[in-house]
Scaffold this motif. Structure first.
Motif, PDB file in Angstrom:
ATOM      1  N   GLN A   1       7.157 -12.204   9.024  1.00  0.00           N
ATOM      2  CA  GLN A   1       7.382 -11.601   7.718  1.00  0.00           C
ATOM      3  C   GLN A   1       6.841 -10.360   7.288  1.00  0.00           C
ATOM      4  OE1 GLN A   1       7.093 -14.622   4.538  1.00  0.00           O
ATOM      5  NE2 GLN A   1       8.545 -13.629   3.150  1.00  0.00           N
ATOM      6  N   ILE A   2       7.610  -9.491   6.683  1.00  0.00           N
ATOM      7  CA  ILE A   2       6.953  -8.199   6.247  1.00  0.00           C
ATOM      8  C   ILE A   2       6.922  -8.418   4.950  1.00  0.00           C
ATOM      9  CG2 ILE A   2       7.488  -5.815   6.036  1.00  0.00           C
ATOM     10  CD1 ILE A   2       8.957  -5.697   8.697  1.00  0.00           C
ATOM     11  N   ILE A   3       5.751  -8.281   4.218  1.00  0.00           N
ATOM     12  CA  ILE A   3       5.629  -8.163   3.115  1.00  0.00           C
ATOM     13  C   ILE A   3       5.141  -6.896   2.656  1.00  0.00           C
ATOM     14  CG2 ILE A   3       4.210  -9.327   1.102  1.00  0.00           C
ATOM     15  CD1 ILE A   3       3.612 -11.721   3.211  1.00  0.00           C
ATOM     16  N   ARG A   4       5.823  -6.268   1.564  1.00  0.00           N
ATOM     17  CA  ARG A   4       5.658  -5.033   0.980  1.00  0.00           C
ATOM     18  C   ARG A   4       4.998  -4.976  -0.168  1.00  0.00           C
ATOM     19  NH1 ARG A   4      11.687  -2.480   2.669  1.00  0.00           N
ATOM     20  NH2 ARG A   4      10.641  -0.447   3.077  1.00  0.00           N
ATOM     21  N   ASN A   5       4.217  -3.916  -0.352  1.00  0.00           N
ATOM     22  CA  ASN A   5       3.344  -3.656  -1.567  1.00  0.00           C
ATOM     23  C   ASN A   5       4.401  -2.921  -2.613  1.00  0.00           C
ATOM     24  OD1 ASN A   5       1.920  -2.457  -3.634  1.00  0.00           O
ATOM     25  ND2 ASN A   5       0.354  -1.628  -2.137  1.00  0.00           N
ATOM     26  N   SER A   6       4.483  -3.683  -3.816  1.00  0.00           N
ATOM     27  CA  SER A   6       5.318  -3.396  -4.738  1.00  0.00           C
ATOM     28  C   SER A   6       5.151  -1.930  -5.190  1.00  0.00           C
ATOM     29  CB  SER A   6       5.480  -4.241  -5.911  1.00  0.00           C
ATOM     30  OG  SER A   6       3.960  -4.335  -6.582  1.00  0.00           O
ATOM     31  N   ASP A   7       3.997  -1.345  -5.253  1.00  0.00           N
ATOM     32  CA  ASP A   7       3.879   0.019  -5.629  1.00  0.00           C
ATOM     33  C   ASP A   7       4.207   1.091  -4.607  1.00  0.00           C
ATOM     34  OD1 ASP A   7       2.864  -0.847  -8.070  1.00  0.00           O
ATOM     35  OD2 ASP A   7       0.907  -1.192  -7.537  1.00  0.00           O
ATOM     36  N   ASP A   8       3.889   0.719  -3.420  1.00  0.00           N
ATOM     37  CA  ASP A   8       4.141   1.499  -2.296  1.00  0.00           C
ATOM     38  C   ASP A   8       4.805   0.671  -1.106  1.00  0.00           C
ATOM     39  OD1 ASP A   8       3.954   3.245   0.167  1.00  0.00           O
ATOM     40  OD2 ASP A   8       1.796   3.553   0.027  1.00  0.00           O
ATOM     41  N   PRO A   9       5.953   0.552  -1.126  1.00  0.00           N
ATOM     42  CA  PRO A   9       6.725  -0.182   0.005  1.00  0.00           C
ATOM     43  C   PRO A   9       6.581   0.303   1.287  1.00  0.00           C
ATOM     44  CG  PRO A   9       8.124   0.406  -1.718  1.00  0.00           C
ATOM     45  CD  PRO A   9       7.043   1.493  -1.920  1.00  0.00           C
ATOM     46  N   SER A  10       5.920   1.173   1.800  1.00  0.00           N
ATOM     47  CA  SER A  10       5.466   1.726   3.001  1.00  0.00           C
ATOM     48  C   SER A  10       4.176   0.756   3.539  1.00  0.00           C
ATOM     49  CB  SER A  10       5.289   3.108   3.200  1.00  0.00           C
ATOM     50  OG  SER A  10       4.286   3.774   2.468  1.00  0.00           O
ATOM     51  N   LYS A  11       3.532   0.529   2.611  1.00  0.00           N
ATOM     52  CA  LYS A  11       2.109  -0.466   2.637  1.00  0.00           C
ATOM     53  C   LYS A  11       2.659  -2.021   3.062  1.00  0.00           C
ATOM     54  CE  LYS A  11      -2.227   1.730   1.485  1.00  0.00           C
ATOM     55  NZ  LYS A  11      -3.230   1.444   0.512  1.00  0.00           N
ATOM     56  N   ILE A  12       2.256  -2.475   4.189  1.00  0.00           N
ATOM     57  CA  ILE A  12       2.678  -3.713   4.209  1.00  0.00           C
ATOM     58  C   ILE A  12       1.772  -4.766   4.849  1.00  0.00           C
ATOM     59  CG2 ILE A  12       5.244  -2.918   4.765  1.00  0.00           C
ATOM     60  CD1 ILE A  12       4.522  -3.515   7.750  1.00  0.00           C
ATOM     61  N   ARG A  13       2.103  -6.040   4.821  1.00  0.00           N
ATOM     62  CA  ARG A  13       1.153  -7.027   5.824  1.00  0.00           C
ATOM     63  C   ARG A  13       2.446  -7.923   6.544  1.00  0.00           C
ATOM     64  NH1 ARG A  13      -2.053 -10.830   2.193  1.00  0.00           N
ATOM     65  NH2 ARG A  13      -3.908 -10.792   3.793  1.00  0.00           N
ATOM     66  N   ILE A  14       1.773  -8.279   7.567  1.00  0.00           N
ATOM     67  CA  ILE A  14       2.871  -8.885   8.362  1.00  0.00           C
ATOM     68  C   ILE A  14       2.420 -10.459   8.743  1.00  0.00           C
ATOM     69  CG2 ILE A  14       3.883  -9.051  10.708  1.00  0.00           C
ATOM     70  CD1 ILE A  14       3.488  -5.878  10.963  1.00  0.00           C
ATOM     71  N   GLN A  15       3.064 -11.351   8.142  1.00  0.00           N
ATOM     72  CA  GLN A  15       2.747 -12.705   8.507  1.00  0.00           C
ATOM     73  C   GLN A  15       3.418 -13.443   9.423  1.00  0.00           C
ATOM     74  OE1 GLN A  15       3.989 -15.187   4.701  1.00  0.00           O
ATOM     75  NE2 GLN A  15       2.032 -16.477   5.162  1.00  0.00           N
ATOM     76  N   ALA A  16       2.592 -14.075  10.509  1.00  0.00           N
ATOM     77  CA  ALA A  16       3.008 -14.681  11.510  1.00  0.00           C
ATOM     78  C   ALA A  16       3.675 -15.917  11.229  1.00  0.00           C
ATOM     79  CB  ALA A  16       2.101 -14.797  12.525  1.00  0.00           C
ATOM     80  N   SER A  17       4.378 -16.761  12.176  1.00  0.00           N
ATOM     81  CA  SER A  17       4.789 -18.006  12.082  1.00  0.00           C
ATOM     82  C   SER A  17       3.822 -19.149  11.974  1.00  0.00           C
ATOM     83  CB  SER A  17       5.601 -18.317  13.574  1.00  0.00           C
ATOM     84  OG  SER A  17       4.846 -18.092  14.458  1.00  0.00           O
ATOM     85  N   ASN A  18       2.527 -18.848  12.333  1.00  0.00           N
ATOM     86  CA  ASN A  18       1.589 -19.845  11.729  1.00  0.00           C
ATOM     87  C   ASN A  18       1.071 -19.672  10.540  1.00  0.00           C
ATOM     88  OD1 ASN A  18      -0.091 -17.555  11.873  1.00  0.00           O
ATOM     89  ND2 ASN A  18      -1.201 -17.809  13.760  1.00  0.00           N
TER      90      ASN A  18
ATOM     91  N   GLY B   1      -5.921 -15.362   3.560  1.00  0.00           N
ATOM     92  CA  GLY B   1      -6.292 -14.925   2.015  1.00  0.00           C
ATOM     93  C   GLY B   1      -5.294 -13.532   1.707  1.00  0.00           C
ATOM     94  N   SER B   2      -5.795 -13.290   0.545  1.00  0.00           N
ATOM     95  CA  SER B   2      -4.962 -12.102  -0.245  1.00  0.00           C
ATOM     96  C   SER B   2      -5.470 -10.742   0.055  1.00  0.00           C
ATOM     97  CB  SER B   2      -5.130 -12.321  -1.932  1.00  0.00           C
ATOM     98  OG  SER B   2      -6.412 -12.469  -2.238  1.00  0.00           O
ATOM     99  N   THR B   3      -4.923  -9.672  -0.399  1.00  0.00           N
ATOM    100  CA  THR B   3      -5.679  -8.405  -0.272  1.00  0.00           C
ATOM    101  C   THR B   3      -5.578  -7.642  -1.490  1.00  0.00           C
ATOM    102  OG1 THR B   3      -5.088  -6.508   1.036  1.00  0.00           O
ATOM    103  CG2 THR B   3      -3.364  -7.601   0.305  1.00  0.00           C
ATOM    104  N   ASN B   4      -6.071  -6.593  -1.490  1.00  0.00           N
ATOM    105  CA  ASN B   4      -6.316  -5.504  -2.559  1.00  0.00           C
ATOM    106  C   ASN B   4      -5.481  -4.398  -1.926  1.00  0.00           C
ATOM    107  OD1 ASN B   4      -7.711  -6.882  -4.431  1.00  0.00           O
ATOM    108  ND2 ASN B   4      -9.811  -6.728  -3.715  1.00  0.00           N
ATOM    109  N   TRP B   5      -4.849  -4.401  -0.896  1.00  0.00           N
ATOM    110  CA  TRP B   5      -4.114  -3.205  -0.138  1.00  0.00           C
ATOM    111  C   TRP B   5      -4.952  -2.152  -0.086  1.00  0.00           C
ATOM    112  CZ3 TRP B   5       0.359  -4.633   1.644  1.00  0.00           C
ATOM    113  CH2 TRP B   5       1.067  -5.971   0.854  1.00  0.00           C
ATOM    114  N   GLU B   6      -6.338  -2.348   0.237  1.00  0.00           N
ATOM    115  CA  GLU B   6      -7.127  -1.149   0.638  1.00  0.00           C
ATOM    116  C   GLU B   6      -7.053  -0.835   2.086  1.00  0.00           C
ATOM    117  OE1 GLU B   6     -10.987  -2.670  -0.796  1.00  0.00           O
ATOM    118  OE2 GLU B   6     -10.537  -2.215  -3.016  1.00  0.00           O
TER     119      GLU B   6
END
Length: 479
Positions: free
Chosen positions: A118-135, A153-158
């Motif tokens: 799953q690609i989770i995009r930063n709402s303020d900058d959609p080019s910044k992402i996190r990638i969640q795996a099947s686990n 856990g979460s992130t501050n997108w730093e």
């Protein structure tokens, strides 16, 4: 058959979607910039290194490249599973997955749950992402040689967060074909979106307009899934067959012919979005021949003796490199399939786009009532980039005329310019320039024994739309 040579137009983007012609069709898709086949690159914001599939696949995924060099390493092709979930295909056609230690590897030949991210995009900058795996955990670049799915856990997108990546969509990689639109909207929305499009994009009124303005035929691109209507394989949706039936009726009502063109074949014959491809890879070959022949047989059985049939084109724009023997083998079998239902229907063989115009000439000579289709665009090649209008016109009268005459022989196959346009990449061309360029092509292509077909009837770009060219006085077909 009568009425030869045809003055025809392609009904492009009707039954085989081409998003460049009408981008608004895709506006309702969530994450419409992440469709099937889009190429992306991921850069670790912490390491400032790109993710790469080492050796193009078959081994580990690392985060060790300073630059996104080489398509074979750093680009990942999206297979869309849902609005936000994807498989990542690499250069060697394998898929990225988790191994037993949750490390990232590119070793799967087909995708399932372990290959879904799953690609989770930063709402303020959609080019910044996190990638969640099947686990349920997030990918992180722990080091240049260890990329794993074990960040919680979460992130501050730093930028110092090892689970944050910068995603770049490779320019020019986005596909907007039938696969992309139907899979993008999904099984609940796609049927209605496509039905609305088919019902409104081309109507009987368009056939009336075409007939009144001197056109005698239409070339209609169709996809292989039409033979499985009303329940084609996912993500394609049913309904295009009824639209094609309507076209035959409208053509008959207005004294026109229909050239049915198998534009998109299973496996893709050229990697372009108009081939129905999912990801741009050319897969078509010997193993696909039986299924492709079956589509032609379906069309021949349904329309072979229809009074409005102008011809059946066996495949559009094959680009198969050294695979010419497979193409000839297919053409032979598909021709035989048509002849089971009609002795008089013209069978059209598209010339391979990566071969000379006369490549099929001797081969086609063994058949009866066959046509060789060539496509002529003064575009898409460096040779046209620095030409002025007069040079374009001279090229038509000299080179195009010579090429066309090379596939015109006594008692041989007919020839057909199945696609051309008055569009130019030239900046600042005037209306008179376009009129002269269009006239030159009409002068030359009218010598084709089967005729010509303009690309296309409708398009967002005026010079690609024959309807607009006629309405605005650029082209006059009826004296």
């Amino acid at each position: 058959m009568g009425n030869l040579p045809y003055k025809a137009v392609n009904l492009g983007n009707w039954l085989v979607t081409e998003g460049w012609m009408e981008p608004s069709l895709f506006d309702g898709i969530v994450n419409k910039d992440l469709l099937d086949g889009t190429q992306v690159q991921f850069k670790s914001t912490k390491l400032q290194k790109f993710l790469v599939a080492e050796n193009g696949g078959g081994t580990d995924v690392f985060a060790n490249r300073d630059a996104a060099s080489g398509w074979e390493l750093s680009r990942f092709v999206l297979w869309r599973v849902s609005d936000s979930s994807f498989n990542f295909r690499v250069f060697n056609k394998q898929f990225i997955r988790l191994d037993g230690t949750n490390k990232l590897v590119a070793t799967s030949n087909s995708p399932s749950n372990p290959e879904t991210f799953q690609i989770i995009r930063n709402s303020d900058d959609p080019s910044k992402i996190r990638i969640q795996a099947s686990n349920g955990l997030f990918l992180q670049a722990q080091s240049e040689t260890v990329v794993s799915a074990d960040f919680q856990g979460s992130t501050n997108w730093e930028d110092g967060d090892p689970s944050v990546f910068h995603m770049t969509i490779v320019k020019g990689s986005t596909l907007q074909g039938e696969y992309q639109i139907t899979n993008g909207y999904g099984p609940l929305r796609a049927p209605q979106v496509m039905q609305d499009h088919w019902n409104t994009y081309i109507t009987e009124e368009d056939f009336r307009f075409m007939s009144e303005n001197g056109l005698t035929a239409v070339r209609i691109p169709v996809g292989w899934w039409i033979a499985h209507d009303p329940n084609p394989p996912k993500p394609f949706v049913g309904g295009s067959l009824a639209a094609l039936d309507n076209a035959f009726t409208w053509a008959q009502n207005h004294g026109m012919k229909v050239i049915v063109d198998l534009h998109a074949v299973q496996g893709s014959q050229n990697g372009n979005e108009h081939s129905g491809t999912r990801d741009g890879y050319i897969e078509w070959g010997e193993s696909y021949i039986p299924d492709t022949v079956a589509v032609i047989e379906f069309l021949a059985k349904r329309y072979g003796n229809h009074p409005s049939l102008g011809g059946i084109e066996l495949m559009n724009e094959p680009t198969l490199g050294p695979n010419l023997d497979s193409l000839r083998n297919y053409y032979q079998q598909a021709y035989d399939a048509v002849r089971k239902y009609s002795e008089t229907a013209h069978v059209i063989l598209a010339n391979p786009m990566d071969h000379d115009s006369n490549t099929l000439l001797s081969f086609a000579g063994r058949f009866n009532r066959v046509v060789i289709d060539v496509h002529y665009y003064n575009l898409f090649s460096d040779q046209f980039n620095n030409m002025n209008v007069q040079q374009h016109i001279d090229f038509i009268y000299n080179q195009r005329a010579s090429d066309l005459s090379s596939i015109r022989t006594i008692d041989g196959p007919l020839n057909f310019v199945g696609e051309w346009t008055a569009a130019l990449s030239l900046q600042g061309a005037t209306k008179e320039d376009y009129q002269r360029f269009a006239k030159a092509q009409l002068d030359v292509y009218s010598s084709a024994s089967f005729g010509w077909a303009y690309w296309a009837y409708k398009c967002q770009y005026d010079h690609w739309s024959l309807k607009k060219m006629i309405e605005n006085g650029y082209i006059k077909l009826k004296q």
